[in-house]
Design a protein around this motif. Structure first.
Motif, PDB file in Angstrom:
ATOM      1  N   GLU A   1      64.076  20.769  73.177  1.00 15.44           N
ATOM      2  CA  GLU A   1      63.214  19.588  73.240  1.00 15.44           C
ATOM      3  C   GLU A   1      62.090  19.756  74.261  1.00 15.44           C
ATOM      4  O   GLU A   1      61.137  18.985  74.279  1.00 15.44           O
ATOM      5  CB  GLU A   1      64.032  18.324  73.546  1.00 15.44           C
ATOM      6  CG  GLU A   1      64.651  18.294  74.911  1.00 15.44           C
ATOM      7  CD  GLU A   1      66.051  18.920  74.978  1.00 15.44           C
ATOM      8  OE1 GLU A   1      66.677  18.830  76.039  1.00 15.44           O
ATOM      9  OE2 GLU A   1      66.491  19.519  73.991  1.00 15.44           O
ATOM     10  N   HIS A   2      62.171  20.776  75.114  1.00 10.66           N
ATOM     11  CA  HIS A   2      61.130  21.024  76.116  1.00 10.66           C
ATOM     12  C   HIS A   2      60.139  22.096  75.670  1.00 10.66           C
ATOM     13  O   HIS A   2      59.196  22.406  76.396  1.00 10.66           O
ATOM     14  CB  HIS A   2      61.772  21.442  77.441  1.00 10.66           C
ATOM     15  CG  HIS A   2      62.753  20.433  77.956  1.00 10.66           C
ATOM     16  ND1 HIS A   2      62.388  19.176  78.386  1.00 10.66           N
ATOM     17  CD2 HIS A   2      64.097  20.478  78.067  1.00 10.66           C
ATOM     18  CE1 HIS A   2      63.464  18.502  78.753  1.00 10.66           C
ATOM     19  NE2 HIS A   2      64.523  19.266  78.568  1.00 10.66           N
TER      20      HIS A   2
ATOM     21  N   ARG B   1      57.150  24.029  73.377  1.00 11.07           N
ATOM     22  CA  ARG B   1      55.813  23.649  72.917  1.00 11.07           C
ATOM     23  C   ARG B   1      55.695  23.984  71.436  1.00 11.07           C
ATOM     24  O   ARG B   1      56.483  24.751  70.901  1.00 11.07           O
ATOM     25  CB  ARG B   1      54.750  24.428  73.702  1.00 11.07           C
ATOM     26  CG  ARG B   1      54.840  24.221  75.203  1.00 11.07           C
ATOM     27  CD  ARG B   1      53.930  25.166  75.944  1.00 11.07           C
ATOM     28  NE  ARG B   1      54.364  26.538  75.670  1.00 11.07           N
ATOM     29  CZ  ARG B   1      53.557  27.594  75.684  1.00 11.07           C
ATOM     30  NH1 ARG B   1      52.286  27.453  75.953  1.00 11.07           N
ATOM     31  NH2 ARG B   1      54.018  28.803  75.422  1.00 11.07           N
ATOM     32  N   ASP B   2      54.690  23.420  70.762  1.00 14.91           N
ATOM     33  CA  ASP B   2      54.464  23.744  69.358  1.00 14.91           C
ATOM     34  C   ASP B   2      54.269  25.244  69.171  1.00 14.91           C
ATOM     35  O   ASP B   2      54.672  25.808  68.168  1.00 14.91           O
ATOM     36  CB  ASP B   2      53.257  22.988  68.803  1.00 14.91           C
ATOM     37  CG  ASP B   2      53.612  21.591  68.318  1.00 14.91           C
ATOM     38  OD1 ASP B   2      54.816  21.313  68.144  1.00 14.91           O
ATOM     39  OD2 ASP B   2      52.703  20.796  68.089  1.00 14.91           O
TER      40      ASP B   2
ATOM     41  N   LEU C   1      56.632  20.355  66.408  1.00 12.85           N
ATOM     42  CA  LEU C   1      57.750  19.574  66.919  1.00 12.85           C
ATOM     43  C   LEU C   1      57.545  18.093  66.636  1.00 12.85           C
ATOM     44  O   LEU C   1      56.419  17.596  66.688  1.00 12.85           O
ATOM     45  CB  LEU C   1      57.896  19.779  68.421  1.00 12.85           C
ATOM     46  CG  LEU C   1      58.418  21.140  68.858  1.00 12.85           C
ATOM     47  CD1 LEU C   1      58.331  21.262  70.381  1.00 12.85           C
ATOM     48  CD2 LEU C   1      59.831  21.356  68.406  1.00 12.85           C
ATOM     49  N   ASP C   2      58.611  17.395  66.349  1.00 11.25           N
ATOM     50  CA  ASP C   2      58.575  15.951  66.156  1.00 11.25           C
ATOM     51  C   ASP C   2      58.776  15.293  67.509  1.00 11.25           C
ATOM     52  O   ASP C   2      59.887  15.085  67.955  1.00 11.25           O
ATOM     53  CB  ASP C   2      59.669  15.535  65.171  1.00 11.25           C
ATOM     54  CG  ASP C   2      59.703  14.039  64.911  1.00 11.25           C
ATOM     55  OD1 ASP C   2      58.760  13.338  65.339  1.00 11.25           O
ATOM     56  OD2 ASP C   2      60.676  13.576  64.302  1.00 11.25           O
ATOM     57  N   ARG C   3      57.687  14.990  68.191  1.00 11.95           N
ATOM     58  CA  ARG C   3      57.753  14.427  69.544  1.00 11.95           C
ATOM     59  C   ARG C   3      58.362  13.028  69.538  1.00 11.95           C
ATOM     60  O   ARG C   3      58.862  12.553  70.546  1.00 11.95           O
ATOM     61  CB  ARG C   3      56.388  14.399  70.188  1.00 11.95           C
ATOM     62  CG  ARG C   3      55.814  15.773  70.455  1.00 11.95           C
ATOM     63  CD  ARG C   3      56.655  16.481  71.485  1.00 11.95           C
ATOM     64  NE  ARG C   3      56.138  17.831  71.698  1.00 11.95           N
ATOM     65  CZ  ARG C   3      56.782  18.761  72.358  1.00 11.95           C
ATOM     66  NH1 ARG C   3      57.960  18.516  72.853  1.00 11.95           N
ATOM     67  NH2 ARG C   3      56.256  19.945  72.497  1.00 11.95           N
ATOM     68  N   ASP C   4      58.338  12.329  68.391  1.00  9.70           N
ATOM     69  CA  ASP C   4      58.941  11.000  68.315  1.00  9.70           C
ATOM     70  C   ASP C   4      60.453  11.090  68.452  1.00  9.70           C
ATOM     71  O   ASP C   4      61.104  10.115  68.811  1.00  9.70           O
ATOM     72  CB  ASP C   4      58.596  10.328  66.999  1.00  9.70           C
ATOM     73  CG  ASP C   4      57.113  10.045  66.866  1.00  9.70           C
ATOM     74  OD1 ASP C   4      56.442   9.913  67.902  1.00  9.70           O
ATOM     75  OD2 ASP C   4      56.622   9.970  65.731  1.00  9.70           O
TER      76      ASP C   4
ATOM     77  N   TYR D   1      62.185  12.890  70.560  1.00 12.11           N
ATOM     78  CA  TYR D   1      62.649  13.096  71.942  1.00 12.11           C
ATOM     79  C   TYR D   1      62.205  12.013  72.873  1.00 12.11           C
ATOM     80  O   TYR D   1      61.221  11.471  72.860  1.00 12.11           O
ATOM     81  CB  TYR D   1      62.200  14.462  72.449  1.00 12.11           C
ATOM     82  CG  TYR D   1      62.680  15.564  71.571  1.00 12.11           C
ATOM     83  CD1 TYR D   1      64.036  15.894  71.561  1.00 12.11           C
ATOM     84  CD2 TYR D   1      61.829  16.237  70.724  1.00 12.11           C
ATOM     85  CE1 TYR D   1      64.507  16.890  70.740  1.00 12.11           C
ATOM     86  CE2 TYR D   1      62.306  17.239  69.899  1.00 12.11           C
ATOM     87  CZ  TYR D   1      63.644  17.559  69.903  1.00 12.11           C
ATOM     88  OH  TYR D   1      64.100  18.557  69.096  1.00 12.11           O
TER      89      TYR D   1
END
Length: 67
Positions: free
Chosen positions: A23-24, A26-27, A62-65, A67
């Motif tokens: 989760e940390h 980067r794309d 990444l789906d930032r929503d 996390y």
């Protein structure tokens, strides 16, 4: 039997385990797994649409929503 073609602009969300991606991350870290991600995505689509699929473009990150 009717043959229908659907070409929407759609967003899919998919959970997949990728080595070195957390989760940390980067794309950029996710982009290194493009072939693996596309193969899993295509496998899932073909299982639902066995008549065939065609993908013109493939963008992901990444789906930032989440996390």
């Amino acid at each position: 039997m009717s043959h229908i073609k659907i070409a929407p602009s759609v967003e899919f969300k998919m959970e997949i385990d990728l080595d070195g991606v957390t989760e940390h991350s980067r794309d950029y870290d996710v982009q290194q797994h493009k072939a693996e991600i596309y193969a899993e995505f295509e496998k899932r689509l073909v299982s639902v649409f066995p008549e065939g699929i065609k993908i013109d473009s493939f963008d992901f990150g990444l789906d930032r929503d989440k996390y």
